[in-house]
Structure formats: structure tokens, C-alpha cells
Design a protein around this motif. Structure first.
Motif, PDB file in Angstrom:
ATOM      1  N   GLY A   1      56.778  10.828  56.191  1.00 13.03           N
ATOM      2  CA  GLY A   1      55.514   9.969  55.982  1.00 13.03           C
ATOM      3  C   GLY A   1      55.160   8.790  56.403  1.00 13.03           C
ATOM      4  N   ARG A   2      56.355   8.253  56.715  1.00 10.77           N
ATOM      5  CA  ARG A   2      56.327   6.692  57.122  1.00 10.77           C
ATOM      6  C   ARG A   2      55.444   6.515  58.408  1.00 10.77           C
ATOM      7  NH1 ARG A   2      55.413   1.887  55.102  1.00 10.77           N
ATOM      8  NH2 ARG A   2      56.263   0.164  56.584  1.00 10.77           N
ATOM      9  N   THR A   3      55.505   7.231  59.497  1.00 10.90           N
ATOM     10  CA  THR A   3      54.686   7.038  60.500  1.00 10.90           C
ATOM     11  C   THR A   3      53.133   7.316  60.270  1.00 10.90           C
ATOM     12  OG1 THR A   3      56.326   8.065  61.933  1.00 10.90           O
ATOM     13  CG2 THR A   3      54.150   8.116  63.045  1.00 10.90           C
ATOM     14  N   ASP A   4      52.708   8.370  59.454  1.00  3.45           N
ATOM     15  CA  ASP A   4      51.573   8.503  58.987  1.00  3.45           C
ATOM     16  C   ASP A   4      50.933   7.556  58.189  1.00  3.45           C
ATOM     17  OD1 ASP A   4      51.322  10.843  60.347  1.00  3.45           O
ATOM     18  OD2 ASP A   4      51.903  12.157  58.650  1.00  3.45           O
ATOM     19  N   ALA A   5      51.798   6.713  57.686  1.00  2.00           N
ATOM     20  CA  ALA A   5      51.537   5.595  56.624  1.00  2.00           C
ATOM     21  C   ALA A   5      51.092   4.466  57.371  1.00  2.00           C
ATOM     22  CB  ALA A   5      52.498   5.201  55.623  1.00  2.00           C
ATOM     23  N   LEU A   6      51.742   4.156  58.480  1.00  2.00           N
ATOM     24  CA  LEU A   6      51.370   3.204  59.309  1.00  2.00           C
ATOM     25  C   LEU A   6      50.256   3.408  60.140  1.00  2.00           C
ATOM     26  CD1 LEU A   6      55.204   2.203  60.597  1.00  2.00           C
ATOM     27  CD2 LEU A   6      53.806   1.040  59.103  1.00  2.00           C
ATOM     28  N   THR A   7      50.139   4.572  60.638  1.00  2.00           N
ATOM     29  CA  THR A   7      49.145   4.909  61.449  1.00  2.00           C
ATOM     30  C   THR A   7      47.803   4.777  60.474  1.00  2.00           C
ATOM     31  OG1 THR A   7      50.107   6.470  62.771  1.00  2.00           O
ATOM     32  CG2 THR A   7      47.680   6.742  62.696  1.00  2.00           C
ATOM     33  N   THR A   8      47.613   5.094  59.319  1.00  2.00           N
ATOM     34  CA  THR A   8      46.451   4.962  58.344  1.00  2.00           C
ATOM     35  C   THR A   8      46.085   3.487  58.245  1.00  2.00           C
ATOM     36  OG1 THR A   8      46.928   7.162  57.341  1.00  2.00           O
ATOM     37  CG2 THR A   8      45.603   5.649  56.226  1.00  2.00           C
ATOM     38  N   ALA A   9      47.290   2.779  57.828  1.00  2.00           N
ATOM     39  CA  ALA A   9      47.116   1.390  57.735  1.00  2.00           C
ATOM     40  C   ALA A   9      46.542   0.701  58.941  1.00  2.00           C
ATOM     41  CB  ALA A   9      48.594   0.616  56.962  1.00  2.00           C
ATOM     42  N   TYR A  10      46.969   0.989  59.849  1.00  2.00           N
ATOM     43  CA  TYR A  10      46.379   0.344  61.262  1.00  2.00           C
ATOM     44  C   TYR A  10      44.767   0.596  61.373  1.00  2.00           C
ATOM     45  CZ  TYR A  10      45.654  -1.115  65.949  1.00  2.00           C
ATOM     46  OH  TYR A  10      45.539  -1.737  67.065  1.00  2.00           O
ATOM     47  N   ALA A  11      44.468   1.957  61.207  1.00  2.00           N
ATOM     48  CA  ALA A  11      43.237   2.302  61.308  1.00  2.00           C
ATOM     49  C   ALA A  11      42.296   1.546  60.354  1.00  2.00           C
ATOM     50  CB  ALA A  11      43.301   3.801  61.258  1.00  2.00           C
TER      51      ALA A  11
ATOM     52  N   THR B   1      53.312   0.524  52.194  1.00  2.00           N
ATOM     53  CA  THR B   1      54.963   0.937  51.382  1.00  2.00           C
ATOM     54  C   THR B   1      54.997   2.696  51.242  1.00  2.00           C
ATOM     55  OG1 THR B   1      53.834   1.015  49.231  1.00  2.00           O
ATOM     56  CG2 THR B   1      54.594  -1.130  50.020  1.00  2.00           C
ATOM     57  N   GLY B   2      53.990   3.216  51.970  1.00  2.00           N
ATOM     58  CA  GLY B   2      54.154   4.658  52.034  1.00  2.00           C
ATOM     59  C   GLY B   2      55.373   5.287  52.701  1.00  2.00           C
ATOM     60  N   GLY B   3      56.058   6.108  52.423  1.00  2.00           N
ATOM     61  CA  GLY B   3      57.298   6.427  53.210  1.00  2.00           C
ATOM     62  C   GLY B   3      58.504   5.728  53.355  1.00  2.00           C
ATOM     63  N   LEU B   4      58.385   4.829  52.425  1.00  2.00           N
ATOM     64  CA  LEU B   4      59.691   4.116  52.403  1.00  2.00           C
ATOM     65  C   LEU B   4      60.688   4.639  51.491  1.00  2.00           C
ATOM     66  CD1 LEU B   4      58.320   0.303  52.407  1.00  2.00           C
ATOM     67  CD2 LEU B   4      59.464   1.562  54.432  1.00  2.00           C
TER      68      LEU B   4
END
Length: 515
Positions: free
Chosen positions: A184-194, A219-222
């Protein structure tokens, strides 16, 4: 399937990064590499256009999600040293803002970490498409950490010095707890960037300070993974593992260090709650036949002592005895996991365990060539026994140095057979056994301090004395081992710090005479 190796070189020899709390980051962990790959996927040559915006393509996202579920099987961590050894040194710079109440800003002189080689990440059995995609993403990574931390990446294979171990714990010698990108880390970074970069732009709210408003770090997915040294043998020393807990704030004065050790001890007991193991309390049932020579030891370590292990700032160390039971270690880990802050009459400090576990037989650096490794108890040691009767010592006067030898021997008392003798006879036999192994104490002298601060209970007839001097451990321990001696060795006292002296001065300092 193929092997994927990523070697990150720092041309300037310095890595600069910070953790979420603002403290210096000792090395770029797996999560930071994953974030750099994600940035490359969304802003580099592999990105695709979507309504006028660059976004990662599906091939890059598949590769990044594969990395989430497959952490590196091995890593290469070079030796590292903080550039600024004194973490209390700051500079003050004027800021070009309209905030008249805060015209200057406080910054550390240097938060960089000097590295003597590349940092490596290695995966085995990687799908060819994933490996090729990750290599393409690496080509667009110019910085790992902050903007001053420039890098050059290659894909030459290397021999890892850390291996992924899913069965070990934080007490495994030589292990590192390393932050990684989990599911879920990739999705967390994508959501945070958006969220931080909306496609429909809105004006930023104005503030009087004109200070930057950085986006919250997702911090999601860490997750945290454990990496250990390959085939690390169990060290044959009294304390075979050292856990380093980093403290916030400047160096602690010597007269306050015991108080902080006591505070951590009490906080640890309170955190464990019920059924606190004797390993932690040091209290055993009456008549316990197999009471070990050593329990958990809590010691204060100034910043220079822990720099070689990749940590910065002041620290408290937990010395884990070699014969600690597995169930006791589980209870200790449970209590340690919930400790965040320490409070006493000297103030408050945050305490953090970042997964640094050092083997007890290699804690200190090797002695300098041409010098002899001696030790000095810091801040002092406390004698544990009274002097034997003169009739038991053949009329020889029993001095402070002899009591020091006994303090050393008690740490290894399980290796000396002195059973079946009276108290005085055991002391003499213990002394003879220790000196036969090369143990000596020289330049011994009393320390004029309040003994009751270091001693809570004493054997009837004993008069505890606080002392310091030079100690030669002989063949009992290697010159790099961590050892504490004396009655206070389990709580803030008796830690032996290395003192290297020229070979020519050894006899003089240790009072050795040649007839």
C-alpha cells in the motif's frame, strides 16, 4: 528471473536526510529508495502525460507494487560517521520574512552523515520486466535524501553485509531494524501527491509569518524489517547484545546520568506492568540456586561512543546478558515498544529505539597499534565485598585494587569454581583465578561521592566504596567487548570505557614489578 542490484554512490561522500521527527537519518533506508523510485516514475522519462500532467505509467506502478511485497534480500551498509559530532552546536540565520517576532532561525551546523562507500540494495529472483523497469527508474534519480545529497547509481553486483531475517527479533546481535515500503505504500504516495497538487489550483492561504507550509509526510504502507549480519555467532561475553536508544537534547552532565538510567529502568518496569522478569528487576526468589551473574544493564553513552554504530546524539544502552531466557526477552521487547518519553526532576527527553543492535563482543573500536587496551570504570565502580581476614591472605594486605579484581571476577563468576569454601576462602580463590587469567587493577583510587546513590542494598559486614582506576581484563574478554563491573554495573555505573596506553607505560601504570 534475475538478480537486481542497486548501488548508490555519494560523490561528495556525505548523505543528508532527516527522519519524521527532524533528527538526522543515518543512511537511506528502503522506504526512501522506494520514494525516490516513485518520484522518478512520476516525473522522469518513464512518466506519461494525462490531461497535461505527468503521472506514472502502469509498468512503473506494477514494478513499485512488486517491490512492496518483496523487500531486498540483502543490503550493503558502509561505515558511517556524523559530520557534526557535537549535536548541541547550532547556527542562527536571519530569515527574510515579515515576522518581526521571529527574525532568526536555529539550525544545526551539520546533519550530514559521512559514508566510506556505497549503500547497496539487492533482490534475488526478480521478474525480468520488473528488474528492467526499476533500472530505468534509477536512471532519473539524482538525489537520495535532501537536495544536497546527490547520488550516482549503478547496478554492479555486491556481497551484502546485512541479510533479511524474518525470524529474528530486536535482540538479535548485529541486527538493524530498517524502515521499508510495505503493501500500500505506492498508493499512499500517489494519494498524498494528488492531495498536495490538486489539478484545480486554489490560492494558498496567506500567513503573517511567510514561513513555508510543507505537505504532511505520508506514513501509510511503511513497515520495519529486520536485517542481520550473515552467520553472526553468539558472542562469548557477559552481555552479548547492546540495544542503543537515542535520547533527545544535549549531553547529560555526569552528575545526572545515573538519574536518567534509573528513570528508564522505572519506566521500563511500569511499561511491562505485571510479571516483570527478574532479568529487568534483578530480584530473584529467596534461595534461587541458579541466579545468573549478570542482569539487564542500563548505561549512558555520550554521542562519540555510538557514532561508529550509525547513531547520533546522546544514548542510553540496554546491555542484554548472554544467558537471558527467551520468554524474558519477549516481555522486555513488549515493554520497550511503548516507551516514547522519559521524565524526571531534570526535565523531559524523548527516547527512541531505531533498531540498532550491536554485538557485545565488537562494541568498541580496536586498540591503536603499539598501545595496550586498558579500561576505566565510568563514572565509577562500587566494591561488592569486604576484605578477607589476614589469616586467609597469608598476611598480605588486601587493598582497593584487590577489591577491584573481585568486582571483575564476579562478572565471570560462573566460569570459576570456588564452591565448597567459606566466604573468605571463596574471595581468595576468586582473586587467584582472575589474576591467573591476567586480570589486574592499577592506579586505583576512591571517588568522593555519595555511595548511597549507587548502592541500594549491601551484604552484612560490607562497606561499599566508590572507586576508579585502570583495569586489565586479561584473557576474559576481547579488547572490543562491552563490560560493566562492580555493584552498580546494572544501573548507570561501572561501564568500562577503553583507555589505550603505550606498551612502555603499562608496567608503571599497573604497578607491575619485575624481580
Amino acid at each position: 528471473m534475475s538478480t537486481l542490484s542497486i548501488r548508490v554512490h555519494f560523490p561528495l561522500g556525505v548523505y543528508i536526510g532527516h527522519r519524521a521527527d527532524g533528527s538526522p537519518d543515518p543512511f537511506p533506508d528502503i522506504a526512501r529508495l522506494h520514494s525516490a523510485l516513485m518520484h522518478s516514475a512520476g516525473a522522469g522519462l518513464c512518466a506519461v502525460e494525462d490531461n497535461g500532467f505527468l503521472v506514472p505509467d502502469e509498468k512503473s506502478l506494477r514494478a513499485l507494487r512488486w517491490l512492496e511485497n518483496h523487500p531486498p534480500t540483502g543490503m550493503l551498509l558502509p561505515e558511517r560517521r556524523p559530520q557534526g559530532s557535537d549535536t548541541s552546536r547550532f547556527i542562527y540565520r536571519k530569515e527574510g520574512t515579515v515576522n518581526t517576532k521571529k527574525s532568526t532561525n536555529q539550525r544545526r551546523v551539520s546533519d550530514g552523515m559521512s559514508l566510506n562507500g556505497p549503500v547497496g540494495y539487492r533482490w534475488e529472483s526478480v521478474p525480468d520486466e520488473v528488474a528492467d523497469t526499476v533500472r530505468e527508474l534509477c536512471a532519473d534519480i539524482a538525489v537520495l535524501g535532501e537536495k544536497e545529497s546527490t547520488v550516482v547509481i549503478d547496478h554492479r553486483d555486491f556481497e551484502p553485509n546485512l541479510l533479511l531475517d524474518t525470524t529474528s527479533s530486536l535482540f538479535t546481535p548485529g541486527g538493524h531494524g530498517i524502515r521499508s515500503a510495505g503493501k500500500g505504500r505506492t498508493d499512499a504516495l500517489t494519494t498524498a501527491y494528488a492531495r498536495a497538487n490538486p489539478r484545480k489550483f486554489r490560492p494558498q492561504k496567506t500567513t503573517a509569518s511567510e514561513e513555508p507550509l510543507p505537505s504532511a509526510v505520508p506514513t501509510g504502507g511503511l513497515c520495519s524489517l529486520r536485517y542481520v549480519r550473515p552467520e553472526s555467532p553468539v558472542p562469548d561475553v557477559p552481555w552479548d547484545r547492546v540495544l542503543i536508544l537515542e535520547l533527545s537534547g544535549p549531553r547529560i552532565p555526569e552528575n545526572q546520568r545515573l538519574d536518567w538510567c534509573v528513570t528508564l529502568h522505572r519506566t521500563l518496569i511500569a511499561s511491562i506492568g505485571t510479571d516483570v522478569p527478574s532479568l529487568v528487576t534483578g530480584v530473584y526468589p529467596s534461595g534461587w540456586a541458579n541466579r545468573p551473574a549478570n542482569q539487564l544493564s542500563i548505561q549512558y553513552l555520550p554521542a562519540p561512543h555510538v557514532e561508529r554504530h550509525g547513531t547520533s546524539g546522546e544514548s542510553l544502552a540496554l546491555l542484554i546478558p548472554r544467558d537471558a531466557a527467551a520468554e524474558d526477552l519477549v516481555r522486555l521487547a513488549e515493554g520497550l515498544s511503548s516507551i516514547r518519553n522519559l521524565h524526571n526532576r531534570h526535565g523531559s527527553r524523548s527516547v527512541r529505539f531505531n533498531g540498532v543492535s550491536v554485538s557485545g563482543d565488537s562494541f568498541w573500536p580496536e586498540p591503536v597499534e603499539g598501545f595496550r587496551r586498558l579500561w576505566s570504570p565510568t563514572p565509577l565502580a562500587v566494591t561488592e565485598t569486604r576484605s578477607p581476614k589476614p589469616s586467609r591472605t597469608a598476611g598480605r594486605r588486601w587493598g582497593l585494587a584487590d577489591a577491584g579484581v573481585i568486582s571483575v571476577a564476579h562478572v565471570w563468576r560462573g566460569e570459576f569454581d570456588v564452591s565448597g569454601a567459606s566466604y573468605d576462602e571463596r574471595l581468595v580463590r576468586l582473586h587467584e583465578a582472575a589474576t591467573a587469567r591476567g586480570v589486574r587493577v592499577g592506579s586505583a583510587r576512591l571517588r568522593p561521592v555519595n555511595t548511597t546513590r549507587y548502592v541500594h542494598k549491601s551484604r552484612k559486614g560490607n562497606v561499599p566504596q566508590c572507586w576508579t582506576g585502570l583495569v586489565d581484563l586479561g584473557t576474559l574478554a576481547p579488547p572490543t567487548a562491552v563490560v560493566a563491573v562492580g555493584q552498580s554495573r546494572h544501573l548507570g555505573g561501572g561501564l568500562l570505557e577503553p583507555v589505550d596506553v603505550p606498551d612502555a607505560l603499562y608496567d608503571t601504570l599497573m604497578g607491575v614489578t619485575h624481580e
